[in-house]
Structures are given as structure tokens and as C-alpha cells.
Design a protein around this motif. Sequence first.
Motif, mmCIF file in Angstrom:
data_model
loop_
_atom_site.group_PDB
_atom_site.id
_atom_site.type_symbol
_atom_site.label_atom_id
_atom_site.label_comp_id
_atom_site.label_asym_id
_atom_site.label_seq_id
_atom_site.Cartn_x
_atom_site.Cartn_y
_atom_site.Cartn_z
ATOM 1 N N LEU A 83 0.768 -1.349 0.119
ATOM 2 C CA LEU A 83 -0.090 0.023 -0.179
ATOM 3 C C LEU A 83 0.988 1.468 -0.070
ATOM 4 O O LEU A 83 0.554 2.242 -0.740
ATOM 5 C CB LEU A 83 -1.075 0.128 1.106
ATOM 6 C CG LEU A 83 -2.003 1.247 1.262
ATOM 7 C CD1 LEU A 83 -2.869 1.259 0.173
ATOM 8 C CD2 LEU A 83 -2.772 0.998 2.623
ATOM 9 N N HIS A 84 2.125 1.285 0.841
ATOM 10 C CA HIS A 84 2.676 2.535 0.914
ATOM 11 C C HIS A 84 3.432 2.929 -0.406
ATOM 12 O O HIS A 84 3.894 3.886 -0.883
ATOM 13 C CB HIS A 84 3.546 2.347 1.972
ATOM 14 C CG HIS A 84 4.946 1.475 1.825
ATOM 15 N ND1 HIS A 84 4.894 0.160 2.119
ATOM 16 C CD2 HIS A 84 6.177 1.750 1.577
ATOM 17 C CE1 HIS A 84 5.940 -0.233 1.697
ATOM 18 N NE2 HIS A 84 6.674 0.533 1.411
ATOM 19 N N LYS A 88 2.660 6.317 -2.710
ATOM 20 C CA LYS A 88 3.683 7.220 -3.207
ATOM 21 C C LYS A 88 3.532 7.325 -4.581
ATOM 22 O O LYS A 88 3.724 8.548 -5.110
ATOM 23 C CB LYS A 88 5.111 6.516 -3.048
ATOM 24 C CG LYS A 88 6.347 7.182 -3.266
ATOM 25 C CD LYS A 88 7.596 6.669 -2.758
ATOM 26 C CE LYS A 88 8.685 7.506 -2.626
ATOM 27 N NZ LYS A 88 10.220 6.879 -2.421
ATOM 28 N N LEU A 89 3.260 6.185 -5.491
ATOM 29 C CA LEU A 89 2.894 6.712 -7.003
ATOM 30 C C LEU A 89 1.738 7.660 -7.070
ATOM 31 O O LEU A 89 1.818 8.844 -7.864
ATOM 32 C CB LEU A 89 2.769 5.419 -7.496
ATOM 33 C CG LEU A 89 4.065 4.461 -7.606
ATOM 34 C CD1 LEU A 89 3.660 3.055 -8.254
ATOM 35 C CD2 LEU A 89 5.003 5.015 -8.378
ATOM 36 N N LEU A 90 0.544 7.353 -6.156
ATOM 37 C CA LEU A 90 -0.616 8.261 -6.310
ATOM 38 C C LEU A 90 -0.080 9.735 -6.064
ATOM 39 O O LEU A 90 -0.474 10.811 -6.544
ATOM 40 C CB LEU A 90 -1.588 7.786 -5.277
ATOM 41 C CG LEU A 90 -2.317 6.647 -5.776
ATOM 42 C CD1 LEU A 90 -3.250 6.014 -4.697
ATOM 43 C CD2 LEU A 90 -3.300 7.019 -7.107
ATOM 44 N N ALA A 91 0.787 9.889 -4.920
ATOM 45 C CA ALA A 91 1.420 11.269 -4.353
ATOM 46 C C ALA A 91 2.129 11.619 -5.519
ATOM 47 O O ALA A 91 2.028 12.981 -5.931
ATOM 48 C CB ALA A 91 2.042 11.181 -3.212
ATOM 49 N N LYS A 92 2.919 11.058 -6.353
ATOM 50 C CA LYS A 92 3.952 11.624 -7.315
ATOM 51 C C LYS A 92 2.683 12.313 -8.435
ATOM 52 O O LYS A 92 2.966 13.260 -9.037
ATOM 53 C CB LYS A 92 4.371 10.578 -8.019
ATOM 54 C CG LYS A 92 5.939 10.068 -7.304
ATOM 55 C CD LYS A 92 6.906 11.068 -7.609
ATOM 56 C CE LYS A 92 7.957 10.148 -6.839
ATOM 57 N NZ LYS A 92 9.208 11.327 -6.581
ATOM 58 N N VAL A 100 -2.929 8.529 -12.837
ATOM 59 C CA VAL A 100 -2.362 7.421 -12.246
ATOM 60 C C VAL A 100 -3.059 6.061 -12.668
ATOM 61 O O VAL A 100 -4.392 6.187 -12.218
ATOM 62 C CB VAL A 100 -1.773 7.545 -10.771
ATOM 63 C CG1 VAL A 100 -1.132 6.159 -10.337
ATOM 64 C CG2 VAL A 100 -1.031 8.454 -10.327
ATOM 65 N N HIS A 101 -2.644 5.321 -13.407
ATOM 66 C CA HIS A 101 -3.386 4.176 -13.758
ATOM 67 C C HIS A 101 -2.987 3.026 -12.982
ATOM 68 O O HIS A 101 -1.587 2.854 -12.721
ATOM 69 C CB HIS A 101 -3.698 3.734 -15.352
ATOM 70 C CG HIS A 101 -4.038 5.031 -15.987
ATOM 71 N ND1 HIS A 101 -5.334 5.255 -16.247
ATOM 72 C CD2 HIS A 101 -3.309 5.900 -16.471
ATOM 73 C CE1 HIS A 101 -5.266 6.167 -17.074
ATOM 74 N NE2 HIS A 101 -4.077 6.739 -17.357
ATOM 75 N N ALA A 102 -3.380 1.674 -12.819
ATOM 76 C CA ALA A 102 -3.243 0.654 -12.067
ATOM 77 C C ALA A 102 -3.695 -0.540 -13.225
ATOM 78 O O ALA A 102 -4.729 -0.381 -13.564
ATOM 79 C CB ALA A 102 -3.516 0.391 -10.801
ATOM 80 N N VAL A 103 -2.646 -1.467 -13.319
ATOM 81 C CA VAL A 103 -2.916 -2.614 -14.300
ATOM 82 C C VAL A 103 -2.540 -3.830 -13.081
ATOM 83 O O VAL A 103 -1.243 -3.952 -12.728
ATOM 84 C CB VAL A 103 -2.043 -2.678 -15.462
ATOM 85 C CG1 VAL A 103 -2.520 -4.226 -16.030
ATOM 86 C CG2 VAL A 103 -2.347 -1.472 -16.127
ATOM 87 N N LEU A 104 -3.632 -4.544 -12.857
ATOM 88 C CA LEU A 104 -3.442 -5.589 -11.921
ATOM 89 C C LEU A 104 -3.194 -6.974 -12.610
ATOM 90 O O LEU A 104 -4.008 -7.397 -13.564
ATOM 91 C CB LEU A 104 -4.571 -5.757 -11.081
ATOM 92 C CG LEU A 104 -4.647 -6.992 -9.789
ATOM 93 C CD1 LEU A 104 -3.482 -6.827 -9.073
ATOM 94 C CD2 LEU A 104 -5.717 -6.824 -9.324
#
Length: 117
Positions: A83-84, A88-92, A100-104
Motif C-alpha cells: 500500500l505505501h 507514493k505513486l499516487l502522491a507523485k 495514475v493508472h493501475a494494471v493488476l
Amino acid sequence: MDLTFTPGSIVALIGVSGSGKTTFAARYPATWRICLDQYRLMATDSEADQTATPVAARIQDLLLDACLARSLTVLVDATNLHLHVRAKLLAKGRYWSKPVHAVLFDMPAGPGGSAAR
């Protein structure tokens, strides 16, 4: 499966080792890829050497900032399971005003391949 991302995005690839993140990233321009394993390899001669993770993470952060400052799309090829790390990527993304996109990459319980969602 190829996905389209907003130019200048951060794309966090999320999944366990061997789930297909690097194979997925190879479908996109090599200049988009920021890979923690590569920085571990350069620091220690082994991409699996976890003792190099702090150094590799600093390199990743520097390159991520450099790319986002130029509105370049970035695929963050790391497990990104914690999670942290994702926070950090979301904060960037917020700092640079970038999406910001996530690919799971969800691995099945038994033998078999991975599937990007």
C-alpha cells in the motif's frame, strides 16, 4: 491485450514476480518502462538481490520525476504490492498533476498464466 493510457500518465503494474508485468510492458515503448529489477541488477549483478531495493527505489524515483516533468508516460514495472508503494505513486501523480493508472496481474491459484485487468 494492449491498453491505451493518457499521455504523461503513471501506469503502476501490480502483481507478484512472474505474473507477466514485464511481458506486458514490452508491448509499449522501452522508454516508458521504469523497472526496479533492472536497477537492482545494475547495483548488485542480481535483479533478485533485495538488499539493493533502497538504491533501486531512489533511482526509480529520480527517473519517474524526470519523466513526469516532461509529461512522458511511465510504466512502473515493479510488484507494487504494498500500500505505501502505491500511495507514493499516487502522491507523485498528484504532485505532477498526472493521471495514475493501475494494471493488476491476478495470478490463478493453480498452474497457468496471468491475466491483466
